[in-house]
Each structure stands twice: as structure tokens, then as C-alpha cells.
Design an enzyme around this catalytic site. Structure first.
Site, PDB file in Angstrom:
ATOM      1  N   ALA A  10       0.851  -1.188   0.000  1.00  0.00           N
ATOM      2  CA  ALA A  10       0.000   0.000   0.000  1.00  0.00           C
ATOM      3  C   ALA A  10       0.891   1.245   0.000  1.00  0.00           C
ATOM      4  O   ALA A  10       2.121   1.157   0.126  1.00  0.00           O
ATOM      5  CB  ALA A  10      -0.912  -0.011   1.229  1.00  0.00           C
ATOM      6  N   ASN A  12       2.959   4.282   1.291  1.00  0.00           N
ATOM      7  CA  ASN A  12       3.790   4.448   2.495  1.00  0.00           C
ATOM      8  C   ASN A  12       4.371   3.147   3.034  1.00  0.00           C
ATOM      9  O   ASN A  12       4.672   3.050   4.218  1.00  0.00           O
ATOM     10  CB  ASN A  12       3.017   5.138   3.626  1.00  0.00           C
ATOM     11  CG  ASN A  12       2.736   6.588   3.355  1.00  0.00           C
ATOM     12  OD1 ASN A  12       3.143   7.125   2.340  1.00  0.00           O
ATOM     13  ND2 ASN A  12       2.026   7.231   4.250  1.00  0.00           N
ATOM     14  N   THR A  16       9.870   2.728  -2.501  1.00  0.00           N
ATOM     15  CA  THR A  16      10.910   3.520  -3.159  1.00  0.00           C
ATOM     16  C   THR A  16      12.205   3.521  -2.358  1.00  0.00           C
ATOM     17  O   THR A  16      13.289   3.408  -2.935  1.00  0.00           O
ATOM     18  CB  THR A  16      10.412   4.956  -3.406  1.00  0.00           C
ATOM     19  OG1 THR A  16       9.248   4.892  -4.235  1.00  0.00           O
ATOM     20  CG2 THR A  16      11.471   5.793  -4.097  1.00  0.00           C
ATOM     21  N   GLU A  86       7.225   2.307  -9.266  1.00  0.00           N
ATOM     22  CA  GLU A  86       5.884   2.604  -9.787  1.00  0.00           C
ATOM     23  C   GLU A  86       5.469   1.576 -10.842  1.00  0.00           C
ATOM     24  O   GLU A  86       4.881   1.904 -11.877  1.00  0.00           O
ATOM     25  CB  GLU A  86       5.821   4.025 -10.355  1.00  0.00           C
ATOM     26  CG  GLU A  86       6.218   5.115  -9.379  1.00  0.00           C
ATOM     27  CD  GLU A  86       5.267   5.289  -8.197  1.00  0.00           C
ATOM     28  OE1 GLU A  86       4.151   4.723  -8.222  1.00  0.00           O
ATOM     29  OE2 GLU A  86       5.638   5.989  -7.242  1.00  0.00           O
ATOM     30  N   GLN A  88       3.156  -0.474 -10.994  1.00  0.00           N
ATOM     31  CA  GLN A  88       1.723  -0.616 -11.264  1.00  0.00           C
ATOM     32  C   GLN A  88       1.332   0.058 -12.572  1.00  0.00           C
ATOM     33  O   GLN A  88       0.352  -0.319 -13.202  1.00  0.00           O
ATOM     34  CB  GLN A  88       0.879  -0.064 -10.108  1.00  0.00           C
ATOM     35  CG  GLN A  88       0.900   1.447  -9.946  1.00  0.00           C
ATOM     36  CD  GLN A  88       2.011   1.942  -9.047  1.00  0.00           C
ATOM     37  OE1 GLN A  88       2.909   1.193  -8.679  1.00  0.00           O
ATOM     38  NE2 GLN A  88       1.955   3.216  -8.678  1.00  0.00           N
ATOM     39  N   VAL A 168      -5.789   6.761 -12.397  1.00  0.00           N
ATOM     40  CA  VAL A 168      -4.492   7.378 -12.115  1.00  0.00           C
ATOM     41  C   VAL A 168      -4.669   8.838 -11.727  1.00  0.00           C
ATOM     42  O   VAL A 168      -5.200   9.644 -12.487  1.00  0.00           O
ATOM     43  CB  VAL A 168      -3.552   7.266 -13.337  1.00  0.00           C
ATOM     44  CG1 VAL A 168      -2.235   7.972 -13.062  1.00  0.00           C
ATOM     45  CG2 VAL A 168      -3.321   5.802 -13.690  1.00  0.00           C
ATOM     46  N   ILE A 170      -1.792  11.082  -9.736  1.00  0.00           N
ATOM     47  CA  ILE A 170      -0.504  11.055  -9.057  1.00  0.00           C
ATOM     48  C   ILE A 170      -0.604  11.867  -7.771  1.00  0.00           C
ATOM     49  O   ILE A 170      -1.100  12.991  -7.767  1.00  0.00           O
ATOM     50  CB  ILE A 170       0.610  11.619  -9.970  1.00  0.00           C
ATOM     51  CG1 ILE A 170       0.677  10.833 -11.292  1.00  0.00           C
ATOM     52  CG2 ILE A 170       1.949  11.612  -9.253  1.00  0.00           C
ATOM     53  CD1 ILE A 170       0.944   9.357 -11.137  1.00  0.00           C
ATOM     54  N   TYR A 176      -3.854  10.407  -0.600  1.00  0.00           N
ATOM     55  CA  TYR A 176      -4.083   8.988  -0.320  1.00  0.00           C
ATOM     56  C   TYR A 176      -3.669   8.629   1.099  1.00  0.00           C
ATOM     57  O   TYR A 176      -2.702   9.177   1.625  1.00  0.00           O
ATOM     58  CB  TYR A 176      -3.256   8.109  -1.269  1.00  0.00           C
ATOM     59  CG  TYR A 176      -3.653   8.210  -2.711  1.00  0.00           C
ATOM     60  CD1 TYR A 176      -4.681   7.436  -3.228  1.00  0.00           C
ATOM     61  CD2 TYR A 176      -2.987   9.080  -3.566  1.00  0.00           C
ATOM     62  CE1 TYR A 176      -5.038   7.524  -4.560  1.00  0.00           C
ATOM     63  CE2 TYR A 176      -3.339   9.174  -4.901  1.00  0.00           C
ATOM     64  CZ  TYR A 176      -4.368   8.396  -5.392  1.00  0.00           C
ATOM     65  OH  TYR A 176      -4.721   8.486  -6.705  1.00  0.00           O
TER      66      TYR A 176
END
Length: 192
Positions: A10, A12, A16, A86, A88, A168, A170, A176
Site C-alpha cells: 500500500a 507508504n 521507493t 511505480e 503498477q 491514475v 498522481i 491517499y
């Protein structure tokens, strides 16, 4: 033996920062890596992988018509690893190209991304990574509102949860929350 990895989580969940850590570990041993990210993610400029804790580095942006296999073959066919943030946002053909990088070039590929969107539907890239990846691993984080594991992403606008709209958009913490199933369907009053 080279493999295709999909590490999902999910918002957080540290995806990255994990890419940046893996890249550092390879490069510290004088092993080259190729880092790619979605051309859609422009939060820190197109062609950058940036974590919420402030670490950032350049990456090759991937667009719908990008041939990732050719990029790797032409850029560095002897790379020790290919890292993709990223994931997805990848298209089916991108995922098949990643499988070719593993199978033909014998380079391990590690992809990181969300599994499901704010509507709780799979992204195209995630769907095909779940089908074609050799190894799949969940990266865990906790719900924004409780101590349960976050398994969904709650989009909000003007303090209200959003369950419909374009897949999408961003964004990060301003748009989010990582949430558990209960708080996806029954979020407390949002203050952001």
C-alpha cells in the site's frame, strides 16, 4: 539465477526507499544497476525516483510506448540488476519485456509498486506482474487510522473519501492514505 520479482504494498510501505537501498548495495560492490520509473510520476520531476524521506536519484522514465528490453540491451546488457519503481503503471507488454530481460539477458529484475488502486481494482502492471513474476512479496505498512495492516489505498478530496473516478491521479499523503479493509469502507472523518 535471474528472476522477476514483484514487491507490492500500500502507499507508504517503503517501496521507493527499498529500491534506493538495493541500488546502493549493488553499486557499493561495483555492480551496475539500471533504474526505471513511470513517466507518469512527475511529483519530483519526470525521470526521478524519490522517497518521502528525501532521498532522490535519476531514473529512466517508462512511457506506454517504451521498449524496456531494448533500453536494457542498449544501455547496459551486463547490468547486475534492473530496478523499477511505480511498476503498477506498466503495460502488459512492459511486463513481458521484463520477463525477456530475465530469461534472455539473464539479468534479475526487481519491480516495486502498488497492487490495487483506490477503487480496490488491480492496476494493469500489477495484474501482469502477479501472473508472470517468479517471486511475489508484500511490503507491509500499517493503517493510517489503526494498528492493522494496510492493504488498500484510500483516496480523498476535500476531506471526503473518493471511491470513483480516473484510476491514475498522481499523489502522496495529500491525496491517499494506506488503510485496512475496515477503514477503507468506514473511514473516520478525514482532516486533510
Amino acid at each position: 539465477m535471474a528472476q522477476l520479482f514483484f514487491r507490492y504494498g500500500a502507499m507508504n510501505s517503503g517501496k521507493t526507499i527499498e529500491i534506493l537501498k538495493v541500488a546502493h548495495n549493488y553499486e557499493e560492490q561495483d555492480k551496475s544497476v539500471i533504474i526505471l520509473t513511470s513517466g507518469l510520476d512527475n511529483r519530483d520531476g519526470v525521470g526521478y525516483v524519490a522517497s518521502r524521506i528525501g532521498l532522490k536519484r535519476e531514473a529512466t522514465p517508462v512511457f506506454d510506448d517504451t521498449n524496456i528490453f531494448e533500453i536494457v540491451k542498449q544501455t547496459n546488457p551486463d547490468a547486475a540488476c534492473v530496478l523499477i519503481d511505480e511498476a503498477q503503471f506498466l503495460k502488459k507488454h512492459h511486463v513481458l519485456e521484463l520477463a525477456d530481460i530475465v530469461d534472455e539477458l539473464k539479468i534479475p529484475v526487481m519491480t516495486f509498486g502498488l497492487k490495487n488502486d483506490f477503487r480496490n481494482e488491480l492496476f494493469e502492471g500489477s495484474k501482469y506482474l502477479l501472473l508472470y513474476a517468479d517471486k511475489i512479496e508484500e511490503m507491509k505498512t500499517i493503517c493510517w487510522f489503526c494498528r492493522k495492516k494496510a492493504i488498500m489505498n484510500l483516496r480523498f478530496h476535500d476531506g471526503q473519501p473518493v471511491y470513483e473516478g480516473e484510476q491514475v491521479q498522481i499523489g502522496g499523503n495529500e491525496a491517499y492514505y494506506p488503510v485496512c479493509r475496515h477503514h477503507y469502507f468506514y473511514p473516520p472523518k478525514l482532516t486533510k
